[in-house]
Design a protein around this motif. Structure first.
Motif, PDB file in Angstrom:
ATOM      1  N   SER A 197     -20.716 -99.201  86.631  1.00 43.55           N
ATOM      2  CA  SER A 197     -19.655 -99.576  86.119  1.00 43.55           C
ATOM      3  C   SER A 197     -18.849 -98.478  86.491  1.00 43.55           C
ATOM      4  O   SER A 197     -18.686 -97.445  86.361  1.00 43.55           O
ATOM      5  CB  SER A 197     -19.911 -99.702  84.630  1.00 43.55           C
ATOM      6  N   LYS A 204     -10.702 -99.989  80.604  1.00 47.09           N
ATOM      7  CA  LYS A 204      -9.701-100.391  79.636  1.00 47.09           C
ATOM      8  C   LYS A 204     -10.323-100.210  78.224  1.00 47.09           C
ATOM      9  O   LYS A 204     -11.299-100.691  77.872  1.00 47.09           O
ATOM     10  CB  LYS A 204      -9.340-101.966  79.640  1.00 47.09           C
ATOM     11  N   TYR A 257     -22.752-107.619  79.358  1.00 47.09           N
ATOM     12  CA  TYR A 257     -22.420-108.001  80.818  1.00 47.09           C
ATOM     13  C   TYR A 257     -22.271-109.334  81.066  1.00 47.09           C
ATOM     14  O   TYR A 257     -23.178-110.159  80.764  1.00 47.09           O
ATOM     15  CB  TYR A 257     -23.692-107.182  81.662  1.00 47.09           C
ATOM     16  N   THR A 274     -20.780-109.268  90.862  1.00 48.49           N
ATOM     17  CA  THR A 274     -19.686-108.537  90.383  1.00 48.49           C
ATOM     18  C   THR A 274     -19.170-109.140  88.962  1.00 48.49           C
ATOM     19  O   THR A 274     -19.897-110.153  88.321  1.00 48.49           O
ATOM     20  CB  THR A 274     -18.184-108.597  91.224  1.00 48.49           C
ATOM     21  N   GLY A 275     -18.494-108.287  87.897  1.00 50.71           N
ATOM     22  CA  GLY A 275     -18.130-108.813  86.768  1.00 50.71           C
ATOM     23  C   GLY A 275     -17.805-107.821  85.718  1.00 50.71           C
ATOM     24  O   GLY A 275     -16.908-107.040  86.088  1.00 50.71           O
ATOM     25  N   VAL A 276     -18.214-107.949  84.628  1.00 52.56           N
ATOM     26  CA  VAL A 276     -17.382-106.944  83.519  1.00 52.56           C
ATOM     27  C   VAL A 276     -18.765-106.622  82.681  1.00 52.56           C
ATOM     28  O   VAL A 276     -19.751-107.150  82.259  1.00 52.56           O
ATOM     29  CB  VAL A 276     -16.444-107.732  82.616  1.00 52.56           C
ATOM     30  N   ASN A 277     -18.458-104.890  82.379  1.00 49.39           N
ATOM     31  CA  ASN A 277     -19.326-104.638  81.142  1.00 49.39           C
ATOM     32  C   ASN A 277     -18.432-104.305  79.996  1.00 49.39           C
ATOM     33  O   ASN A 277     -17.228-103.335  80.160  1.00 49.39           O
ATOM     34  CB  ASN A 277     -19.903-103.248  81.784  1.00 49.39           C
ATOM     35  N   ARG A 278     -18.895-104.930  79.004  1.00 50.39           N
ATOM     36  CA  ARG A 278     -17.808-104.924  77.887  1.00 50.39           C
ATOM     37  C   ARG A 278     -18.645-104.473  76.386  1.00 50.39           C
ATOM     38  O   ARG A 278     -19.770-104.903  76.321  1.00 50.39           O
ATOM     39  CB  ARG A 278     -17.234-106.447  77.462  1.00 50.39           C
ATOM     40  N   GLN A 281     -14.129-102.086  78.303  1.00 44.80           N
ATOM     41  CA  GLN A 281     -14.218-102.843  79.190  1.00 44.80           C
ATOM     42  C   GLN A 281     -14.303-101.988  80.907  1.00 44.80           C
ATOM     43  O   GLN A 281     -13.152-101.679  80.914  1.00 44.80           O
ATOM     44  CB  GLN A 281     -13.428-103.973  79.360  1.00 44.80           C
ATOM     45  N   PRO A 292     -14.941-102.885  85.025  1.00 42.51           N
ATOM     46  CA  PRO A 292     -15.558-103.640  86.228  1.00 42.51           C
ATOM     47  C   PRO A 292     -16.863-103.241  86.680  1.00 42.51           C
ATOM     48  O   PRO A 292     -17.154-101.933  86.584  1.00 42.51           O
ATOM     49  CB  PRO A 292     -14.563-103.656  87.308  1.00 42.51           C
TER      50      PRO A 292
END
Length: 169
Positions: free
Chosen positions: A43, A49, A121, A140-144, A161, A163
């Motif tokens: 991450s 953000k 995720y 790929t994606g987002v860890n929030r 958040q 990437p």
């Protein structure tokens, strides 16, 4: 007349049964639909953000072992085990893979009170050209992570958040 109608109905039922059996999906699920194996995930805290504004955060690196089983390309579920000491369920919906878990002691308030976080995720396979590629071993994606509203005396959900990038090792 009734006998002829009964014979016709039997013939129709037999034909429907035969056609139904010939059109049935195979009983064994195709394991190529799932995500299975060991993956390195990172991450990127440089692009994090915090409540929708960019703010550097510590980056995270982990190794995950993922085991899934599927009944179709769009219905898969399984388990993720992280070398970070946690295990969580994984599932797919609309081409996205989701891992959701609770993070105890995610953040601490100024008074020392611990705040629990909910981590999600969202990942998807991506090719070298940056487009979705279901055959790829890279994701790929987002860890929030989101905390409860009102934590630390603020009437706002704290949200971080970042990437992510994941690759089979």
């Amino acid at each position: 007349m009734l006998i002829r109608g009964a014979k016709a109905m039997s013939a129709v039922c037999a034909a429907v049964t035969v056609v139904g059996l010939n059109c049935a999906a195979p009983a064994a699920a195709d394991q190529n639909w799932g995500i299975n194996g060991t993956f390195e995930i990172s991450s990127n805290g440089d692009w994090a953000k915090v409540n929708d504004r960019y703010e550097n955060q510590p980056s995270e690196r982990n190794t995950w072992t993922i085991q899934t089983s599927c009944i179709s390309p769009y219905e898969c579920s399984g388990t993720v085990t992280s070398d970070g000491g946690w295990t969580a369920p994984i599932y797919t919906t609309n081409g996205l893979w989701y891992i959701k878990r609770t993070v105890p002691n995610w953040r601490f308030c100024a008074d020392g009170a611990a705040v629990e976080g909910f981590q999600e995720y969202k990942i998807y396979p991506v090719g070298a050209d940056g487009h979705v590629d279901s055959a790829s071993n890279e994701f790929t994606g987002v860890n929030r992570v989101i905390g409860p509203s009102g934590s630390c005396g603020r009437n706002q959900w704290p949200v971080i958040q970042m990437p992510i990038y994941m690759k089979r090792v």
